[in-house]
Design a protein around this motif. Structure first.
Motif, PDB file in Angstrom:
ATOM      1  N   GLU A  96      14.106   0.396  18.838  1.00 35.76           N
ATOM      2  CA  GLU A  96      14.201   1.853  18.708  1.00 35.76           C
ATOM      3  C   GLU A  96      14.540   2.250  17.277  1.00 35.76           C
ATOM      4  O   GLU A  96      15.439   1.690  16.648  1.00 35.76           O
ATOM      5  CB  GLU A  96      15.265   2.368  19.673  1.00 35.76           C
ATOM      6  CG  GLU A  96      15.458   3.875  19.637  1.00 35.76           C
ATOM      7  CD  GLU A  96      16.438   4.332  20.694  1.00 35.76           C
ATOM      8  OE1 GLU A  96      16.222   4.015  21.882  1.00 35.76           O
ATOM      9  OE2 GLU A  96      17.438   4.996  20.339  1.00 35.76           O
ATOM     10  N   GLY A  97      13.775   3.211  16.752  1.00 35.92           N
ATOM     11  CA  GLY A  97      14.004   3.684  15.389  1.00 35.92           C
ATOM     12  C   GLY A  97      13.290   2.890  14.323  1.00 35.92           C
ATOM     13  O   GLY A  97      13.439   3.186  13.134  1.00 35.92           O
ATOM     14  N   ALA A  98      12.492   1.871  14.710  1.00 37.01           N
ATOM     15  CA  ALA A  98      11.772   1.044  13.737  1.00 37.01           C
ATOM     16  C   ALA A  98      10.284   1.374  13.755  1.00 37.01           C
ATOM     17  O   ALA A  98       9.777   2.020  14.686  1.00 37.01           O
ATOM     18  CB  ALA A  98      11.986  -0.442  14.027  1.00 37.01           C
TER      19      ALA A  98
ATOM     20  N   ALA B 124       9.736   6.389   5.343  1.00 37.76           N
ATOM     21  CA  ALA B 124       9.426   6.943   6.658  1.00 37.76           C
ATOM     22  C   ALA B 124      10.707   7.405   7.329  1.00 37.76           C
ATOM     23  O   ALA B 124      11.823   7.071   6.899  1.00 37.76           O
ATOM     24  CB  ALA B 124       8.704   5.901   7.529  1.00 37.76           C
ATOM     25  N   ALA B 125      10.523   8.182   8.387  1.00 36.20           N
ATOM     26  CA  ALA B 125      11.636   8.611   9.231  1.00 36.20           C
ATOM     27  C   ALA B 125      11.138   8.579  10.662  1.00 36.20           C
ATOM     28  O   ALA B 125      10.221   9.328  11.020  1.00 36.20           O
ATOM     29  CB  ALA B 125      12.112  10.011   8.842  1.00 36.20           C
ATOM     30  N   VAL B 126      11.705   7.714  11.460  1.00 33.57           N
ATOM     31  CA  VAL B 126      11.315   7.608  12.864  1.00 33.57           C
ATOM     32  C   VAL B 126      12.196   8.564  13.666  1.00 33.57           C
ATOM     33  O   VAL B 126      13.415   8.359  13.772  1.00 33.57           O
ATOM     34  CB  VAL B 126      11.466   6.167  13.383  1.00 33.57           C
ATOM     35  CG1 VAL B 126      11.098   6.095  14.855  1.00 33.57           C
ATOM     36  CG2 VAL B 126      10.595   5.229  12.561  1.00 33.57           C
TER      37      VAL B 126
ATOM     38  N   ASN C 215      15.750   8.029  12.271  1.00 36.05           N
ATOM     39  CA  ASN C 215      16.198   6.845  11.546  1.00 36.05           C
ATOM     40  C   ASN C 215      15.454   6.780  10.219  1.00 36.05           C
ATOM     41  O   ASN C 215      14.222   6.861  10.176  1.00 36.05           O
ATOM     42  CB  ASN C 215      15.924   5.581  12.374  1.00 36.05           C
ATOM     43  CG  ASN C 215      16.467   4.336  11.704  1.00 36.05           C
ATOM     44  OD1 ASN C 215      17.556   4.355  11.139  1.00 36.05           O
ATOM     45  ND2 ASN C 215      15.692   3.258  11.750  1.00 36.05           N
ATOM     46  N   ARG C 216      16.192   6.650   9.149  1.00 33.37           N
ATOM     47  CA  ARG C 216      15.607   6.618   7.808  1.00 33.37           C
ATOM     48  C   ARG C 216      15.109   5.202   7.491  1.00 33.37           C
ATOM     49  O   ARG C 216      15.810   4.211   7.737  1.00 33.37           O
ATOM     50  CB  ARG C 216      16.646   7.060   6.781  1.00 33.37           C
ATOM     51  CG  ARG C 216      17.152   8.470   6.992  1.00 33.37           C
ATOM     52  CD  ARG C 216      18.510   8.674   6.333  1.00 33.37           C
ATOM     53  NE  ARG C 216      18.490   8.344   4.918  1.00 33.37           N
ATOM     54  CZ  ARG C 216      18.334   9.244   3.935  1.00 33.37           C
ATOM     55  NH1 ARG C 216      18.180  10.527   4.243  1.00 33.37           N
ATOM     56  NH2 ARG C 216      18.337   8.877   2.666  1.00 33.37           N
TER      57      ARG C 216
ATOM     58  N   ASN D  40      20.318  12.619   8.642  1.00 35.51           N
ATOM     59  CA  ASN D  40      19.622  11.986   9.769  1.00 35.51           C
ATOM     60  C   ASN D  40      19.677  12.814  11.054  1.00 35.51           C
ATOM     61  O   ASN D  40      19.423  12.288  12.129  1.00 35.51           O
ATOM     62  CB  ASN D  40      20.185  10.585  10.040  1.00 35.51           C
ATOM     63  CG  ASN D  40      21.691  10.612  10.207  1.00 35.51           C
ATOM     64  OD1 ASN D  40      22.291  11.653  10.480  1.00 35.51           O
ATOM     65  ND2 ASN D  40      22.307   9.461  10.041  1.00 35.51           N
ATOM     66  N   SER D  41      20.007  14.115  10.962  1.00 38.17           N
ATOM     67  CA  SER D  41      20.017  14.954  12.159  1.00 38.17           C
ATOM     68  C   SER D  41      19.948  16.424  11.768  1.00 38.17           C
ATOM     69  O   SER D  41      20.208  16.796  10.608  1.00 38.17           O
ATOM     70  CB  SER D  41      21.274  14.698  13.003  1.00 38.17           C
ATOM     71  OG  SER D  41      22.437  15.072  12.291  1.00 38.17           O
TER      72      SER D  41
END
Length: 520
Positions: free
Chosen positions: A202-204, A219-221, A246-247, A278-279
């Motif tokens: 998750e987040g990758a 990227a930012a997931v 996620n950065r 991040n939010s």
């Protein structure tokens, strides 16, 4: 001399005529052969296309279309023609599905929600000879996958690389001129390239160029909201949406920018939040909203979500205080309410008390109306709730409760429906009851009673007076059409659609005597 010359020329012409005729006949035959060959080939292609359709009917569907926006087409296996597909249309192994520009669709495949964004093309296949998971080949565009808790997942093919989802996986993937990219928003997935497997948590994300070489890019997931999320808002206040991501490949201290627009091209940016880590949080009213997360001039991630109001469905008929009288059989009452955008069906509950913990009648309807006749004399309460597909997050709520009364009477000489004076904002359509046959009773006055109606006669008020603060109503008479009613009130039969829209009439060619319509 001249006579001999004329004979010679005449003979030459006669000798040449058969040759010209033979030449023309050969060309005609050649054209005819070409035409027949083309026709036979066209019939062959048509037969192949038709047989593919017949074969598809005997196949087990791979899934079903849950949501469709604008132009979405399907081509089965090796068929020549593309078909338009609609909500509840089945899709089969071998189908090509494409969403055109400004279009999208949501497909349920074995409890996996596959959302196709605009300009996206996929092919649906099944692995292991029909015994394994379904395989979705993304040929161009981008999509998102949500594997529900009761799903075994699917296999996603991206230019030869494969992504295996499992229960609880939410991911998005893209295939374009620069290569492929896949990012996991929730859960985990397995990425397989040239036989080598690795896990994406998750987040990758993983990005490869067209040669299969991994790209290192900022990227930012985004974990919330998931791509193409759909929310139900059961309150009148705007709904708060929480963004979190996620950065990846970004330095500490490099802040991001979140932009909101109502169109995918971001022609007008409606709101912008800057200096983000991040939010973020924002409140939104109902509608479709597009978002993108950017670092300087680079777009890191983008998506969209939809918010649908699921509260306060407007009740149209019967309104509070309506009275229905009958002599023998209970009346048929038409329940009607305003349609709610995005709802797949409606739940209607009716009870003889205001406590709906155990309603006497509970029914579902695919449309915005329902006719029932099980209610005996007494006071009844009813409410309705829109039901949405499972792709929506949140809960819908019931409408306000409306009540009406049913009375049984021995005097059938003048049955009536009493319609209360209704304010403009609550004007409604009142359904007319069916009154059973019975012998006429002597009237109290010397005037002879009116003859009893037939068993199927509909007793209705002959006129509905216009009251200050209330709208007009019209009771449909035998032989009337919406065009004729529109001509009566607007002097223009082409205004029938105003009446149809105001009364949620699904089939304008099918109206019945005794129905009472609101005249806007």
């Amino acid at each position: 001399m001249s006579e001999n010359a004329n004979r010679v020329r005449s003979g030459n012409v006669q000798n040449q005529t058969p040759q010209i005729s033979n030449k023309l006949r050969f060309i005609d035959i050649l054209v005819l052969v070409v035409f027949i060959s083309t026709a036979i080939y066209g019939l062959y292609l048509f037969r192949q296309d038709l047989m593919q359709t017949f074969d598809a009917r005997d196949m087990e569907p791979a899934g079903i279309i849950v949501v469709r926006n604008n132009v979405v087409q399907r081509r089965h296996a090796d068929r020549v023609a593309w078909d338009r597909i609609f909500v509840d249309s089945p899709v089969y192994p071998g189908d090509l599905i494409r969403a055109a520009e400004l279009s999208s669709t949501n497909i349920d495949i074995a409890n996996n929600e596959i959302f196709l964004n605009e300009n996206t093309l996929i092919r649906i296949q099944q692995t292991m000879g029909g015994m394994g998971n379904f395989l979705v080949e993304l040929r161009e565009g981008n999509l998102s996958v949500t594997s529900n808790s009761d799903s075994e997942g699917i296999v996603l093919d991206l230019m030869g690389s494969q992504v295996l989802t499992s229960s609880g996986t939410v991911l998005s993937a893209e295939v374009g001129d620069e290569g492929i990219a896949v990012q996991v928003n929730e859960g985990k997935a397995e990425f397989i390239q040239e036989g080598q497997a690795r896990e994406i948590s998750e987040g990758a994300m993983i990005a490869l160029d067209t040669q299969g070489v991994e790209r290192v890019i900022p990227a930012a997931v985004v974990m919330r909201p998931v791509t193409n999320a759909r929310y139900l808002n059961n309150r009148p206040q705007p709904l708060q949406i929480n963004f979190s991501w996620n950065r990846i490949n970004l330095e500490e201290g490099e802040t991001l920018r979140l932009e909101i627009a109502s169109d995918a091209n971001f022609s007008i940016v409606l709101r912008t939040l800057t200096g983000l880590n991040n939010s973020a949080q924002m409140s939104f009213s109902s509608g479709r909203w597009h978002w993108r997360l950017a670092f300087e001039d680079t777009i890191l991630s983008r998506g969209q979500f939809t918010i649908v109001d699921s509260f306060g469905t407007t009740i149209i008929s019967p309104v509070i205080g309506s009275l229905f009288r009958y002599h023998d059989a209970p009346p048929q009452i038409r329940f009607q309410w305003a349609e709610t955008e995005g709802a797949s069906r409606y739940l209607i509950e009716i009870n003889n008390t205001q406590d709906f913990s155990a309603p006497a009648i509970s029914r579902e309807s695919n449309g915005a109306s329902l006719i029932l006749s099980q209610m005996e004399a007494g006071t009844w309460y009813w409410r309705v709730k829109p039901v949405f597909p499972l792709v929506f997050e949140g809960e819908s709520s019931f409408s306000s409760v409306a009540s009406f009364r049913i009375e049984r009477t021995e005097n059938i000489t003048a049955p009536a429906i009493e319609i209360p004076v209704i304010p403009v904002e609550r004007a409604a359509v009142i359904a007319a009851p069916v009154v059973a046959t019975a012998p006429a009773q002597p009237a109290a006055s010397a005037q002879a009673p009116a003859p009893a109606p037939r068993q199927d006669a509909i007793i209705r008020p002959q006129t509905v007076r216009s009251v200050t603060g209330a709208r007009r109503f019209h009771t449909v008479q035998a032989g009337e059409t919406l065009g004729r009613i529109a001509r009566q009130y607007y002097n223009d039969a082409m205004q029938w659609n105003r009446i149809s829209d105001a009364n949620n009439i699904t089939n304008p060619d099918l109206i019945h005597p005794g129905e009472v319509f609101l005249i806007p």
